[in-house]
Structures are given as structure tokens and as C-alpha cells.
Design a protein around this motif. Structure first.
Motif, PDB file in Angstrom:
ATOM      1  N   ARG A   1       9.807   1.590  -3.192  1.00 57.78           N
ATOM      2  CA  ARG A   1      11.229   1.254  -3.045  1.00 57.78           C
ATOM      3  C   ARG A   1      12.093   2.160  -3.917  1.00 57.78           C
ATOM      4  NH1 ARG A   1      13.936  -4.788  -3.387  1.00 57.78           N
ATOM      5  NH2 ARG A   1      16.070  -4.111  -2.948  1.00 57.78           N
ATOM      6  N   TRP A   2      11.534   2.613  -5.023  1.00 59.92           N
ATOM      7  CA  TRP A   2      12.306   3.393  -5.972  1.00 59.92           C
ATOM      8  C   TRP A   2      12.227   4.898  -5.716  1.00 59.92           C
ATOM      9  CZ3 TRP A   2      16.259   3.405  -8.843  1.00 59.92           C
ATOM     10  CH2 TRP A   2      16.426   4.324  -9.877  1.00 59.92           C
ATOM     11  N   ASP A   3      11.025   5.393  -5.368  1.00 61.03           N
ATOM     12  CA  ASP A   3      10.862   6.847  -5.344  1.00 61.03           C
ATOM     13  C   ASP A   3      10.623   7.450  -3.961  1.00 61.03           C
ATOM     14  OD1 ASP A   3       8.203   6.251  -4.777  1.00 61.03           O
ATOM     15  OD2 ASP A   3       7.464   6.749  -6.774  1.00 61.03           O
ATOM     16  N   ASP A   4      10.645   6.629  -2.914  1.00 62.59           N
ATOM     17  CA  ASP A   4      10.444   7.155  -1.570  1.00 62.59           C
ATOM     18  C   ASP A   4      11.801   7.310  -0.892  1.00 62.59           C
ATOM     19  OD1 ASP A   4       9.829   7.765   1.032  1.00 62.59           O
ATOM     20  OD2 ASP A   4       8.633   5.975   1.429  1.00 62.59           O
ATOM     21  N   PRO A   5      12.280   8.540  -0.694  1.00 62.87           N
ATOM     22  CA  PRO A   5      13.600   8.724  -0.073  1.00 62.87           C
ATOM     23  C   PRO A   5      13.658   8.215   1.365  1.00 62.87           C
ATOM     24  CG  PRO A   5      12.454  10.822  -0.250  1.00 62.87           C
ATOM     25  CD  PRO A   5      11.644   9.825  -1.023  1.00 62.87           C
ATOM     26  N   ASP A   6      12.496   8.070   1.990  1.00 63.75           N
ATOM     27  CA  ASP A   6      12.444   7.570   3.364  1.00 63.75           C
ATOM     28  C   ASP A   6      12.049   6.099   3.427  1.00 63.75           C
ATOM     29  OD1 ASP A   6      13.051  10.128   4.430  1.00 63.75           O
ATOM     30  OD2 ASP A   6      10.963  10.742   4.184  1.00 63.75           O
ATOM     31  N   PHE A   7      12.225   5.392   2.309  1.00 67.54           N
ATOM     32  CA  PHE A   7      11.749   4.010   2.228  1.00 67.54           C
ATOM     33  C   PHE A   7      12.279   3.118   3.348  1.00 67.54           C
ATOM     34  CE2 PHE A   7      12.290  -0.338   0.464  1.00 67.54           C
ATOM     35  CZ  PHE A   7      10.940  -0.687   0.376  1.00 67.54           C
TER      36      PHE A   7
ATOM     37  N   ILE B   1       0.832  -1.199   0.000  1.00 69.37           N
ATOM     38  CA  ILE B   1       0.000   0.000   0.000  1.00 69.37           C
ATOM     39  C   ILE B   1       0.873   1.257   0.000  1.00 69.37           C
ATOM     40  CG2 ILE B   1      -0.151   0.140   2.517  1.00 69.37           C
ATOM     41  CD1 ILE B   1      -2.986   0.885  -0.032  1.00 69.37           C
ATOM     42  N   GLN B   2       2.143   1.119   0.376  1.00 64.56           N
ATOM     43  CA  GLN B   2       3.057   2.257   0.376  1.00 64.56           C
ATOM     44  C   GLN B   2       3.430   2.716  -1.035  1.00 64.56           C
ATOM     45  OE1 GLN B   2       3.399  -0.471   2.291  1.00 64.56           O
ATOM     46  NE2 GLN B   2       3.088   0.392   4.344  1.00 64.56           N
ATOM     47  N   ASP B   3       3.208   1.873  -2.044  1.00 63.62           N
ATOM     48  CA  ASP B   3       3.467   2.292  -3.421  1.00 63.62           C
ATOM     49  C   ASP B   3       2.541   3.450  -3.778  1.00 63.62           C
ATOM     50  OD1 ASP B   3       5.367   0.347  -3.680  1.00 63.62           O
ATOM     51  OD2 ASP B   3       4.349  -0.766  -5.259  1.00 63.62           O
ATOM     52  N   HIS B   4       3.071   4.446  -4.484  1.00 62.42           N
ATOM     53  CA  HIS B   4       2.303   5.647  -4.761  1.00 62.42           C
ATOM     54  C   HIS B   4       1.445   5.527  -6.019  1.00 62.42           C
ATOM     55  CE1 HIS B   4       5.964   7.357  -2.532  1.00 62.42           C
ATOM     56  NE2 HIS B   4       4.996   7.193  -1.671  1.00 62.42           N
ATOM     57  N   HIS B   5       1.697   4.551  -6.860  1.00 64.56           N
ATOM     58  CA  HIS B   5       0.923   4.363  -8.085  1.00 64.56           C
ATOM     59  C   HIS B   5      -0.508   3.970  -7.724  1.00 64.56           C
ATOM     60  CE1 HIS B   5      -0.389   2.875 -11.949  1.00 64.56           C
ATOM     61  NE2 HIS B   5       0.761   3.209 -12.512  1.00 64.56           N
TER      62      HIS B   5
ATOM     63  N   ASP C   1       6.326   6.801 -29.574  1.00 60.47           N
ATOM     64  CA  ASP C   1       5.726   7.576 -28.493  1.00 60.47           C
ATOM     65  C   ASP C   1       6.823   8.014 -27.528  1.00 60.47           C
ATOM     66  OD1 ASP C   1       4.244   8.761 -26.535  1.00 60.47           O
ATOM     67  OD2 ASP C   1       3.191   6.947 -25.883  1.00 60.47           O
ATOM     68  N   PRO C   2       7.446   9.157 -27.806  1.00 61.59           N
ATOM     69  CA  PRO C   2       8.560   9.594 -26.954  1.00 61.59           C
ATOM     70  C   PRO C   2       8.145   9.902 -25.522  1.00 61.59           C
ATOM     71  CG  PRO C   2       7.941  11.318 -28.520  1.00 61.59           C
ATOM     72  CD  PRO C   2       7.205  10.083 -28.932  1.00 61.59           C
ATOM     73  N   THR C   3       6.848  10.070 -25.285  1.00 58.71           N
ATOM     74  CA  THR C   3       6.377  10.336 -23.924  1.00 58.71           C
ATOM     75  C   THR C   3       5.926   9.060 -23.218  1.00 58.71           C
ATOM     76  OG1 THR C   3       4.082  10.752 -24.611  1.00 58.71           O
ATOM     77  CG2 THR C   3       5.609  12.623 -24.627  1.00 58.71           C
ATOM     78  N   GLY C   4       6.044   7.915 -23.891  1.00 61.11           N
ATOM     79  CA  GLY C   4       5.609   6.665 -23.300  1.00 61.11           C
ATOM     80  C   GLY C   4       6.489   6.234 -22.138  1.00 61.11           C
ATOM     81  N   PHE C   5       5.989   5.281 -21.383  1.00 58.84           N
ATOM     82  CA  PHE C   5       6.698   4.831 -20.183  1.00 58.84           C
ATOM     83  C   PHE C   5       7.883   3.952 -20.543  1.00 58.84           C
ATOM     84  CE2 PHE C   5       7.393   1.573 -16.935  1.00 58.84           C
ATOM     85  CZ  PHE C   5       7.703   2.378 -15.852  1.00 58.84           C
ATOM     86  N   VAL C   6       8.999   4.185 -19.848  1.00 59.78           N
ATOM     87  CA  VAL C   6      10.176   3.325 -19.937  1.00 59.78           C
ATOM     88  C   VAL C   6      10.722   3.151 -18.526  1.00 59.78           C
ATOM     89  CG1 VAL C   6      12.507   3.044 -20.836  1.00 59.78           C
ATOM     90  CG2 VAL C   6      10.758   4.122 -22.269  1.00 59.78           C
ATOM     91  N   LEU C   7      10.963   1.920 -18.131  1.00 58.65           N
ATOM     92  CA  LEU C   7      11.563   1.675 -16.826  1.00 58.65           C
ATOM     93  C   LEU C   7      12.952   2.302 -16.773  1.00 58.65           C
ATOM     94  CD1 LEU C   7      10.617  -2.083 -16.272  1.00 58.65           C
ATOM     95  CD2 LEU C   7      10.044  -0.217 -14.699  1.00 58.65           C
ATOM     96  N   PRO C   8      13.240   3.115 -15.777  1.00 52.54           N
ATOM     97  CA  PRO C   8      14.585   3.683 -15.665  1.00 52.54           C
ATOM     98  C   PRO C   8      15.633   2.576 -15.542  1.00 52.54           C
ATOM     99  CG  PRO C   8      13.053   4.805 -14.182  1.00 52.54           C
ATOM    100  CD  PRO C   8      12.334   3.602 -14.713  1.00 52.54           C
TER     101      PRO C   8
END
Length: 235
Positions: A164-170, A130-134, A209-216
Motif C-alpha cells: 500500500r505504501w511503496d507500490d505506485p500501481d497499488f 502476498i503483494q507486500d514486498h517485505h 543507530d542512525p541506520t535503524g528502521f523508522v516508520l516514515p
């Protein structure tokens, strides 16, 4: 299984009992649970339930309209499961609208999940944290929480993706849950291959689609190399 710090039943992580992994999108299962799935598929078995069709990752593509992209992403998930030692029989594809799972009836989805998992005879469930922001991940977590209310005799575990990826306080966020750390170990090669099977999410398929999603790339490396994390779903 060197390096495993247990705060949950050992056998759940050693492939000694069948497990179900609930994935909001195709690729979440490989990123968050690839090593876990490889162990289970080599042992007592595993089943992945993918909730959405993944069709919203490249909304600007004309070459890959949503219906075609959904079919591609289903094939990619099947290939990922093959990399982990599974087959198409180890997948239930619900095909719900990508990026729209938050609009679903959580109780109705929980009832549907209960029927699928009960028919498989599985009682150990892994679902997004539930901590995931998506929003889709949160919706999947809420539906799983509703499922837990229906089946308190089953055991439920959370796995993180976006938090895990975007929470600096993870680390501090998850510390109270005493997470289990599962090293990829011998399953590392299988897990990386499973992640690589999701080519559309790595920028290799949809080129218009240059704005499409790509995993970093750094995110891919984090999940491919580092320990998987799980904790008991809070009540």
C-alpha cells in the motif's frame, strides 16, 4: 458503519464474530488492522498472533541488543492492544527471528497456527497480503496460504502494509480483489494510539543507530487516517 463497501460477509467487519490477525512484526496489527481489531475487541473478540520478535529493526544499536529490543517490542505490542481494547491474553507471541521468517518451514508454521487458532475457536483469519514486498510479510502470507489448504472451512482475508505504501500501481494491483474499505470511524483515536504505542519504530527509543528502521511519518498518517483495506485471500 458509514462508507463500508462490502464484498465479504458484513458481520466479519462489525465485530460480531471473533477474528484472528496474523502479524509478521509488532506494529503490523495496528497499522493494517487497528480499526478492525478495535471493533472486534469491543464485540465478539479478537486475537493477534505476532510471528517475529521484531529484534532486527536496529541492528547497529549497542544500547538495545536484539534480546532487549525483542522484549521492548513485545511490551509495545501489549500496550497497543490495550489501546485497542484488548489485553495480554489477546496476544500470542511466537518470537521467531525477525528478518528471517522467509527461512521458516511454511507447512510447519501453518500447522502451529492451526493449533493456536483452532484452540481459540476462531474461523475468520486476517493475514498480510502476498503483494507486500517485505520477505517476512510474504513468508507470513505463504504460511497462511498453507493454513488455508489445511482448513478450507475457515475464511481468510488479506491486508496490505508495504504494498500500500511503496507500490505506485497499488490501486490497480488490488482492484481485481474487490477490496473492502473499512473507515476508522469511532475507532480512529484508538487506532492512532495503538500505532503510537510502537515507539521504537517511530524513532523515540533507540537513539544510537542512525541506520535503524523508522516508520516514515507520512506512512503513519496514511494508515492512521485512511480506510483499512481487506480482501478475500485468493485461492
Amino acid at each position: 458503519m458509514g462508507g463500508l463497501r462490502l464484498s465479504a460477509p458484513d458481520h466479519v467487519f462489525r465485530g460480531e464474530v471473533p477474528i484472528a490477525v496474523i502479524a509478521p512484526h509488532p506494529d503490523d496489527e495496528s497499522l493494517g488492522c487497528g480499526a478492525l481489531l478495535a471493533r472486534a475487541l469491543a464485540g465478539a473478540g479478537a486475537h493477534v498472533i505476532c510471528l517475529t520478535d521484531g529484534s532486527a529493526s536496529h541492528p547497529g544499536s549497542r544500547l538495545w541488543p536484539p534480546a532487549d529490543l525483542a522484549r521492548l517490542r513485545q511490551r509495545e505490542l501489549q500496550r497497543a492492544l490495550a489501546c485497542l481494547g484488548g489485553t495480554a491474553r489477546d496476544l500470542t507471541w511466537l518470537g521467531l527471528p525477525d528478518a528471517g521468517l522467509y527461512r521458516c518451514d511454511h507447512d510447519a508454521l501453518a500447522a502451529r497456527l492451526e493449533r493456536i487458532i483452532a484452540d481459540l475457536g476462531i474461523t475468520h483469519i486476517f493475514a498480510p497480503a502476498i503483494q507486500d514486498h517485505h520477505e517476512d510479510h510474504q513468508a507470513a502470507a505463504r504460511a497462511t496460504a498453507a493454513l488455508r489448504q489445511r482448513r478450507p472451512d475457515w475464511s481468510f482475508f488479506s491486508y496490505p502494509i508495504w504494498s500500500r505504501w511503496d507500490d505506485p500501481d497499488f490501486p490497480a494491483t488490488i482492484a481485481p480483489f474487490a477490496p473492502v474499505r473499512l473507515p476508522p470511524g469511532p475507532a480512529a483515536t484508538r487506532k492512532r494510539a495503538a500505532i503510537e504505542a510502537h515507539e521504537s519504530q517511530l524513532g523515540r527509543i533507540v537513539t544510537d543507530d542512525p541506520t535503524g528502521f523508522v516508520l516514515p511519518p507520512a506512512m503513519v498518517e496514511t494508515f492512521a487516517r485512511e480506510d483499512e483495506l481487506f480482501w478475500r485471500m485468493p485461492a
